[in-house]
Enzyme design. Sequence first.
Site, PDB file in Angstrom:
ATOM      1  CG  ASP A 304      -2.301   0.610   0.835  1.00 57.01           C
ATOM      2  OD1 ASP A 304      -2.339   1.782   0.741  1.00 57.01           O
ATOM      3  OD2 ASP A 304      -3.257  -0.045   1.060  1.00 57.01           O
ATOM      4  CG  HIS A 327      -0.792   1.746  -3.535  1.00 54.26           C
ATOM      5  ND1 HIS A 327      -1.914   1.331  -2.999  1.00 54.26           N
ATOM      6  CD2 HIS A 327      -0.416   0.334  -4.186  1.00 54.26           C
ATOM      7  CE1 HIS A 327      -2.262   0.012  -3.169  1.00 54.26           C
ATOM      8  NE2 HIS A 327      -1.373  -0.496  -4.011  1.00 54.26           N
TER       9      HIS A 327
END
Length: 496
Positions: A304, A327
Amino acid sequence: MEFNGALIVMAWITAIVLVQNCSNVHGRYHFHKGQRTQKPGEDPCSDAPPPYSPPEEAVPSSPAESAPSTPAESAPPAEPAPSVPADPYPDDPGNSTADCVFDVTDFGAVGDGCADDTAAFRAAWKAACAVESATLLVPSDRCFKITSTIFTGPCEPGLVFKVDGTLMPPDGPESWLKTDSPRQWLVFYRLDQMTLTGSGTIEGNGQKWWELPCKPHRGPNGSTLPGPCDSPALIRFFMSTNLAVSGLRIQNSPQFHIKFDGCEDVLIQKLSISSPKLSPNTDGIHIQDTKGVGIYNSIISNGDDCISIGPGCTNVDIEGVTCGPGHGISIGSLGVHNSKACVSNITVRNAVIRESDNGVRIKTWQGGSGSVSDISFENIQMENVRNCIIVDQYYCLTKDCLNQTSAVFVNQVLYKNIKGTYDVRNTPVHFACSDTVACTNITMSEVELLPHEGELVEDPFCWNAFGIQKTLTIPPIDCLQEGEPQNVAETPEYSC
């Protein structure tokens, strides 16, 4: 008579030395107490004590419950650069001598990876907390398992929690005590002048949590896999000040690896944070309602956001960080459930982002209010990143989000010397701003992004975004509008 007098004097001197052994906080000697060893041929788990069930403590158990409510205040005048927190321990307490060392093995910790060592850690914490400049030592070459634990202050200043061995939670949700919070594992609460450091590893045992059939997430070859329900953040600092975290390897967290909420003056440096690319919701470092943060010289790869900055954060300086896969570095998400979010004075510089879904991102929900302002992204190298530069004010996790008129106001964002390559499946620059609350004062300078493979994507995307190109950018960002929008967000709901 003279001989008896000499004995009395010697006895007094001995007593004074013993009393000063741990109380003289100005002395800088260091000692290690003896470590317990396992008997030859002994089953490492045969004498493991029963699971320890800690008493309940008055600390919120979930991020939703814990986020301090911050009343709306007038914004302080913008500063030319973030206020970098001073190092509360300039001599690196992880390598310095300490007045008193509290080795967890001297409190009964076994360290065989099987026994529950929670009670020993709690006892060592209680002892170390009461002594100024003390060190709670997790010795090397051992693996300690403890259950969800809240290490509560206030403590005497200068406390060091030094992890040289391996520290881990129970293996998966089936092993988690029903009396423990499923949202957090190690919590440090109401502390001042504390350091978490060491040369060891904090292992999250996250695999079984990632497989829970709740939140779906992306799998290999375009597939969809299940994901976490109430999964624990590995390390959480809550309502604490003057913190330092350095040197550790933190890996395979069930959810966020390390998070700070309601904190102030935080120094984070030289961390190695890692989990698999497809592990869901495993943000590397997450901060919210936290002021005065420095994040330096760390390597983060996860499933993430590498670093996520939530509402209520100001004066954050990030430098020398390498991210990917993951991310990217994100401000947000902000404004969920029509909430007000205020983020200001954030600088990210001298960073590398590689093989990532996003590079530098600002993401907000429709219906929110507040503002994101005074943001600077400088000297960032992109390597095969899908969305190198992105502002997404239509952030939504499902297809059911409705259009709303209000939004978090995005203003004064600088992108300078952003160079490298992008994945041609997405445009390298994407500004999707609110229909009613435009993004303003965006500055682009020395932005050069080329395709990693394939054809050059010529058209960056802009929607209701205003700013200037100080230099010619590659690719050109002709969709960025000059000047100011007709309706600038000046109402109270957008002030912070």
